[in-house]
Design a protein around this motif. Structure first.
Motif, PDB file in Angstrom:
ATOM      1  N   TYR A  28      -4.157  29.389  28.614  1.00 20.63           N
ATOM      2  CA  TYR A  28      -4.147  30.519  28.025  1.00 20.63           C
ATOM      3  C   TYR A  28      -3.415  31.593  28.894  1.00 20.63           C
ATOM      4  O   TYR A  28      -3.365  31.407  30.138  1.00 20.63           O
ATOM      5  CB  TYR A  28      -5.608  31.228  28.145  1.00 20.63           C
ATOM      6  CG  TYR A  28      -6.663  30.732  26.945  1.00 20.63           C
ATOM      7  CD1 TYR A  28      -6.781  31.235  25.660  1.00 20.63           C
ATOM      8  CD2 TYR A  28      -7.228  29.337  27.152  1.00 20.63           C
ATOM      9  CE1 TYR A  28      -7.584  30.706  24.692  1.00 20.63           C
ATOM     10  CE2 TYR A  28      -8.102  28.875  26.128  1.00 20.63           C
ATOM     11  CZ  TYR A  28      -8.216  29.591  25.072  1.00 20.63           C
ATOM     12  OH  TYR A  28      -8.883  29.229  23.891  1.00 20.63           O
ATOM     13  N   LEU A  29      -2.672  32.340  28.373  1.00 13.88           N
ATOM     14  CA  LEU A  29      -1.788  33.323  28.745  1.00 13.88           C
ATOM     15  C   LEU A  29      -1.931  34.895  28.390  1.00 13.88           C
ATOM     16  O   LEU A  29      -1.989  34.892  27.248  1.00 13.88           O
ATOM     17  CB  LEU A  29      -0.240  32.850  28.645  1.00 13.88           C
ATOM     18  CG  LEU A  29       0.908  33.358  29.786  1.00 13.88           C
ATOM     19  CD1 LEU A  29       0.672  32.905  30.888  1.00 13.88           C
ATOM     20  CD2 LEU A  29       2.037  33.095  29.011  1.00 13.88           C
ATOM     21  N   LEU A  30      -1.784  35.712  29.291  1.00 12.62           N
ATOM     22  CA  LEU A  30      -1.913  37.120  28.913  1.00 12.62           C
ATOM     23  C   LEU A  30      -1.232  37.966  29.843  1.00 12.62           C
ATOM     24  O   LEU A  30      -1.434  37.687  31.318  1.00 12.62           O
ATOM     25  CB  LEU A  30      -3.489  37.530  28.837  1.00 12.62           C
ATOM     26  CG  LEU A  30      -3.457  39.109  28.472  1.00 12.62           C
ATOM     27  CD1 LEU A  30      -3.258  39.244  26.844  1.00 12.62           C
ATOM     28  CD2 LEU A  30      -5.080  39.369  28.648  1.00 12.62           C
ATOM     29  N   GLU A  31      -0.250  38.794  29.609  1.00 15.01           N
ATOM     30  CA  GLU A  31       0.419  39.667  30.523  1.00 15.01           C
ATOM     31  C   GLU A  31      -0.620  40.788  31.082  1.00 15.01           C
ATOM     32  O   GLU A  31      -1.700  41.100  30.760  1.00 15.01           O
ATOM     33  CB  GLU A  31       1.146  40.690  29.622  1.00 15.01           C
ATOM     34  CG  GLU A  31       2.702  40.082  29.926  1.00 15.01           C
ATOM     35  CD  GLU A  31       3.721  41.329  29.248  1.00 15.01           C
ATOM     36  OE1 GLU A  31       4.216  42.225  30.035  1.00 15.01           O
ATOM     37  OE2 GLU A  31       4.185  41.170  28.218  1.00 15.01           O
ATOM     38  N   ASN A  32      -0.451  40.951  32.562  1.00 13.09           N
ATOM     39  CA  ASN A  32      -1.635  41.640  33.283  1.00 13.09           C
ATOM     40  C   ASN A  32      -1.153  42.739  33.835  1.00 13.09           C
ATOM     41  O   ASN A  32      -1.749  43.691  34.618  1.00 13.09           O
ATOM     42  CB  ASN A  32      -2.163  40.862  34.368  1.00 13.09           C
ATOM     43  CG  ASN A  32      -1.171  40.257  35.401  1.00 13.09           C
ATOM     44  OD1 ASN A  32      -0.110  40.917  35.502  1.00 13.09           O
ATOM     45  ND2 ASN A  32      -1.523  39.314  36.129  1.00 13.09           N
ATOM     46  N   LYS A  33       0.095  43.193  33.549  1.00 15.37           N
ATOM     47  CA  LYS A  33       0.861  44.748  34.097  1.00 15.37           C
ATOM     48  C   LYS A  33       0.892  44.794  35.610  1.00 15.37           C
ATOM     49  O   LYS A  33       1.073  45.646  36.042  1.00 15.37           O
ATOM     50  CB  LYS A  33      -0.083  45.836  33.435  1.00 15.37           C
ATOM     51  CG  LYS A  33       0.001  45.660  32.076  1.00 15.37           C
ATOM     52  CD  LYS A  33       0.959  46.488  31.163  1.00 15.37           C
ATOM     53  CE  LYS A  33       0.529  46.576  29.667  1.00 15.37           C
ATOM     54  NZ  LYS A  33       0.393  45.493  29.176  1.00 15.37           N
ATOM     55  N   LEU A  34       0.552  43.574  36.248  1.00 18.92           N
ATOM     56  CA  LEU A  34       0.861  43.445  37.683  1.00 18.92           C
ATOM     57  C   LEU A  34       2.008  42.594  38.261  1.00 18.92           C
ATOM     58  O   LEU A  34       2.805  42.319  37.116  1.00 18.92           O
ATOM     59  CB  LEU A  34      -0.286  42.812  38.505  1.00 18.92           C
ATOM     60  CG  LEU A  34      -1.849  43.242  38.222  1.00 18.92           C
ATOM     61  CD1 LEU A  34      -3.103  42.323  38.840  1.00 18.92           C
ATOM     62  CD2 LEU A  34      -1.953  44.426  38.740  1.00 18.92           C
ATOM     63  N   ASN A  35       2.473  42.784  39.585  1.00 21.12           N
ATOM     64  CA  ASN A  35       3.728  42.248  39.711  1.00 21.12           C
ATOM     65  C   ASN A  35       3.442  40.746  40.303  1.00 21.12           C
ATOM     66  O   ASN A  35       4.274  40.111  41.101  1.00 21.12           O
ATOM     67  CB  ASN A  35       4.551  42.884  40.798  1.00 21.12           C
ATOM     68  CG  ASN A  35       5.958  42.913  40.527  1.00 21.12           C
ATOM     69  OD1 ASN A  35       6.452  42.099  39.685  1.00 21.12           O
ATOM     70  ND2 ASN A  35       6.561  43.201  41.604  1.00 21.12           N
TER      71      ASN A  35
END
Length: 114
Positions: A28-35
């Motif tokens: 599963y993959l989700l963007e996390n807005k972290l670097n």
């Protein structure tokens, strides 16, 4: 690479993330807005006893650690081991992770990063 530990974080990725699967793993993959990437690993009791489950977790964690520089950054990744992963070698697990990362388009050529 950081770990996903909280159940709430896992649930968000499950609900909002996109998933791909192959014979041994589900990712599963989700963007996390972290670097940076955060990774969560899940191995069900159906896979085997604690020794077997821990071995699979170690294989997945090590493979991800070595591949992290090839992954695009800024994602929460959950990897779930299927029962078929039970007797597999490190190379088979690593190739399954690479396959799923390519499906998610998060593999970055290290030459492009420089």
């Amino acid at each position: 690479m950081e770990s996903l530990k909280k159940n709430r974080d896992f649930q968000i990725v499950y609900k909002k993330g996109k998933s791909y699967a192959n014979r041994y793993l589900v990712m599963y993959l989700l963007e996390n807005k972290l670097n940076k990437n955060r990774i969560g690993i899940s191995v069900s009791k159906k896979v085997g006893n604690s020794v077997v489950r821990h071995r699979i977790k170690r294989l997945i964690k090590e493979s991800c650690r070595l591949k992290d520089r090839n992954f695009a950054q800024g994602y929460d990744i959950i990897i779930i081991a299927r029962t078929t992963a039970k007797e597999k070698s490190y190379q088979q697990i690593e190739s399954a992770i690479t396959h799923l990362a390519k499906l998610h388009h998060i593999i970055v050529d290290p030459a492009e990063k420089k």
